[in-house]
Design an enzyme around this catalytic site. Structure first.
Site, PDB file in Angstrom:
ATOM      1  N   ASP A  42       0.858  -1.183   0.000  1.00  0.00           N
ATOM      2  CA  ASP A  42       0.000   0.000   0.000  1.00  0.00           C
ATOM      3  C   ASP A  42       0.895   1.234   0.000  1.00  0.00           C
ATOM      4  OD1 ASP A  42      -2.323   1.606   0.259  1.00  0.00           O
ATOM      5  OD2 ASP A  42      -3.258   0.041   1.466  1.00  0.00           O
TER       6      ASP A  42
ATOM      7  N   GLU B 272      -6.231   4.180  -6.095  1.00  0.00           N
ATOM      8  CA  GLU B 272      -7.495   4.544  -5.447  1.00  0.00           C
ATOM      9  C   GLU B 272      -7.814   5.982  -5.821  1.00  0.00           C
ATOM     10  OE1 GLU B 272      -9.449   4.668  -0.977  1.00  0.00           O
ATOM     11  OE2 GLU B 272      -7.518   5.612  -1.366  1.00  0.00           O
TER      12      GLU B 272
ATOM     13  N   ASP C  87      -2.838   4.886  -2.489  1.00  0.00           N
ATOM     14  CA  ASP C  87      -3.899   5.525  -1.721  1.00  0.00           C
ATOM     15  C   ASP C  87      -4.205   6.923  -2.265  1.00  0.00           C
ATOM     16  OD1 ASP C  87      -5.534   5.280   0.821  1.00  0.00           O
ATOM     17  OD2 ASP C  87      -4.441   7.138   1.253  1.00  0.00           O
TER      18      ASP C  87
ATOM     19  N   HIS D 294     -11.032  -2.031   3.389  1.00  0.00           N
ATOM     20  CA  HIS D 294     -10.892  -1.540   4.757  1.00  0.00           C
ATOM     21  C   HIS D 294     -11.672  -0.255   5.003  1.00  0.00           C
ATOM     22  CE1 HIS D 294      -8.047   0.719   2.382  1.00  0.00           C
ATOM     23  NE2 HIS D 294      -7.937   1.591   3.348  1.00  0.00           N
ATOM     24  N   ASP D 295     -12.172   0.386   3.933  1.00  0.00           N
ATOM     25  CA  ASP D 295     -12.918   1.639   4.060  1.00  0.00           C
ATOM     26  C   ASP D 295     -14.419   1.463   3.865  1.00  0.00           C
ATOM     27  OD1 ASP D 295     -10.746   3.285   4.599  1.00  0.00           O
ATOM     28  OD2 ASP D 295     -10.365   3.724   2.492  1.00  0.00           O
TER      29      ASP D 295
END
Length: 568
Positions: free
Chosen positions: A104, A264, A205, A337-338
């Protein structure tokens, strides 16, 4: 080196990715927090599932204000999770099992404890002052009206140097200034350092936030609005394509191997995604878009939960299928995870229906064109946690939202209802390995409470069960590996305005698939056309006929099927 590629050649187009949120996956030392050795101990489970790529959420050194998305050292492992040698052991084992590992990459911002920022805020003349976004006050207040995605202002006053710095997230997550070529070079060097260590790519991210609007202008706002989340001023900015193409050339150019890059991108449109993922442009392999996971948001934002409109959900995902059909590539996801658990959000988490709805939603997603992403526990049909009080939540976003509601005199009951349904904490409860204490996640007190339903919803109960959600995911993954039509086939939506039936076809010159699901409890009979008579069922209920004998298809509640027929 393969970063881009045509629709027939790239390895990641037939791959399935599994996201691990290390904090909640498996704890090896009993401190209540998952770690790298815990992950190593569960890799055989992922190989059994059929996974090709593991995406590891941040394990870098961090103060853990935002659970690791606030990084203080990009080249070290946080002691909470382990050590660099343990990471190397994990990576070696992943490769030994024939899988790949993606890190990540969080480089829109750092922690305010990162040495770059510590130096930057030490003086207006510091060597890294321009590595972050500093501005003078405007009329004694913030430089503009931008709001943080975590509530309040996106600006924090620094008393020492007498300026504000920008933070689109928490005040302890200052944004990097990507206009500075030294910043871009430092990020590229970090990526190269991890690639040299053996990692197979990066999930990036909020990477479309790295280029802010020139001049940082105010965002349009109503008179009563003090701060506005100014997406149009920091998402998909004027230099973002330039920065990403430069990154790809500098980091991957001339490097042997097969790598994957995923960006993302909140707010990205299909038209923009075509540019980001066009292989001839050399930017990214695919993007995470948010349109389909925003259909239940109300005017006041994500916690203004309005319930599911299945037609809107279908049309959102179908639009991405159609508009990226000839250029670019889709990522396919329900959970991460979000996001809250899809069974509780778009399915039916009643104990009588949770498994069927989990299978139906999985079938719909994995049948589409794109690379599927499975989030830990999704393959078991894990559900939302029964949150009741503000104290139940740990996530920074949730805590800040609740505080802002109280400070502004908002409706606390409505806020708690929205948090219970949509909070990121739903995804972060510990992985449910077995029915024992703490769901087999840890011998100590877990950092976040385990879902009480782990006593019957867990991996141990499903791994050897032919009718389990886990077995269904195994079958879907096998189909993607074995059927070229699932990778390359054209997508044609069917019955788009039906409020309960989700159906589409995938087709090549030699084969056609019908993917159909009843997304509700009530049985339905669907006319699918005589051309599907004699089609073979590849996946569906165990007692359903192996071959279609009629143009009418009887579907039980939350029933889903995949049929294949040759194209004559």
């Amino acid at each position: 080196m393969t970063v881009g590629g045509g629709r027939d050649t790239a390895w990641w187009q037939s791959a399935v990715v599994y996201q691990i949120y290390p904090r909640s996956f498996a704890d090896s030392n009993g401190d209540g927090v998952g770690d790298l050795r815990g992950v190593i101990g569960r890799l055989d489970y992922l190989r059994t599932l059929g996974i090709d790529v593991i995406w590891l959420s941040p394990v870098y050194r961090s103060p853990q204000v935002d659970n690791g998305y606030d990084i203080s050292d990009y080249r070290d492992i946080d002691p909470l999770f382990g050590t660099l040698p343990e990471f190397d052991a994990l990576l070696a084992r992943v490769h030994e099992l024939g899988m790949k590992l993606v890190m990540d990459l969080v480089v829109n911002h750092t922690s305010d404890e990162h040495p770059w920022f510590v130096e930057s805020r030490s003086s207006r003349d510091s060597a890294t002052r321009d590595w972050y976004i500093w501005r003078d006050a405007r009329d004694g207040a913030e430089p503009n009206n931008w709001g943080s995605l975590f509530s309040g202002s996106a600006w924090e006053w620094d008393q020492t140097t007498g300026q504000y710095y920008l933070h689109l997230f928490d005040r302890k997550q200052p944004d990097l200034n990507w206009q500075n070529p030294q910043v871009r070079k430092a990020v590229q060097d970090t990526m190269i350092w991890w690639l040299d260590r053996g990692v197979d790519g990066f999930r990036m991210d909020v990477i479309n936030f790295i280029s802010k609007a020139d001049g940082l202008p105010d965002a349009p706002a109503a008179p009563e609005q003090r701060f506005v989340v100014a997406f149009e001023n920091f998402a998909d900015g004027p230099h973002v394509h330039e920065y990403l193409a430069e990154m790809t050339r500098a980091v991957f150019g001339g490097r042997d191997g097969e790598f994957i890059t995923v960006g993302e991108m909140p707010g990205v449109t299909p038209q923009q995604a075509r540019l980001y993922t066009d292989p001839t442009r050399g930017e990214l392999n695919m993007v995470f878009q948010f349109e389909h996971v925003s259909v239940d948001h109300g005017p006041a934002g994500k916690f203004d939960y309005r319930g599911l409109d299945l037609v809107a959900l279908k049309k959102a995902l179908h639009r991405w299928q159609v508009e990226l059909a000839d250029t670019g590539w889709n990522s396919l996801y329900w959970n991460n995870h979000d996001q809250p658990r899809v069974v509780s959000r778009f399915g039916d988490d009643d104990p009588d229906y949770w498994a069927a709805s989990a299978k139906a939603l999985a079938t719909i997603l994995h049948g589409m064109r794109g690379t599927p992403f499975v989030y830990q526990g999704e393959e078991l049909g894990m559900t939302n946690f029964p949150f009741r009080t503000p104290q139940d939540h740990r996530d920074l976003e949730a805590v800040n939202f609740h505080r802002s509601v109280l400070e502004t005199g908002g409706d606390e009951a409505a806020a708690l209802a929205g948090l219970a349904k949509i909070s990121r904490d739903n995804a972060r409860t510990p992985m449910q390995w077995d029915a024992g204490p703490n769901a087999g996640f840890s011998t100590g007190e877990p950092w976040l409470a385990v879902n009480p339903n782990h006593t019957w919803l867990n991996a141990a109960a499903q791994i050897d069960s032919a009718g389990s959600v886990f077995a269904h995911y195994q079958a879907l993954i096998r189909l993607r590996h074995d059927l070229p039509v699932l990778v390359d086939g054209d997508f044609t939506p069917l019955m788009e305005d039906d409020p309960q039936i989700w159906a589409y076809t995938r087709s090549t010159s030699t084969a056609e698939l019908l993917i159909i699901a009843n997304c509700g409890r009530d049985p339905r009979t669907v006319d699918i056309g005589r051309e599907w008579i004699d089609a073979e069922m590849l996946l569906g209920l165990a007692d359903a006929p192996a071959t279609l004998t009629s143009a009418s298809l009887d579907l039980a509640g939350w029933d889903a099927r995949i049929y294949m027929r040759p194209v004559r």
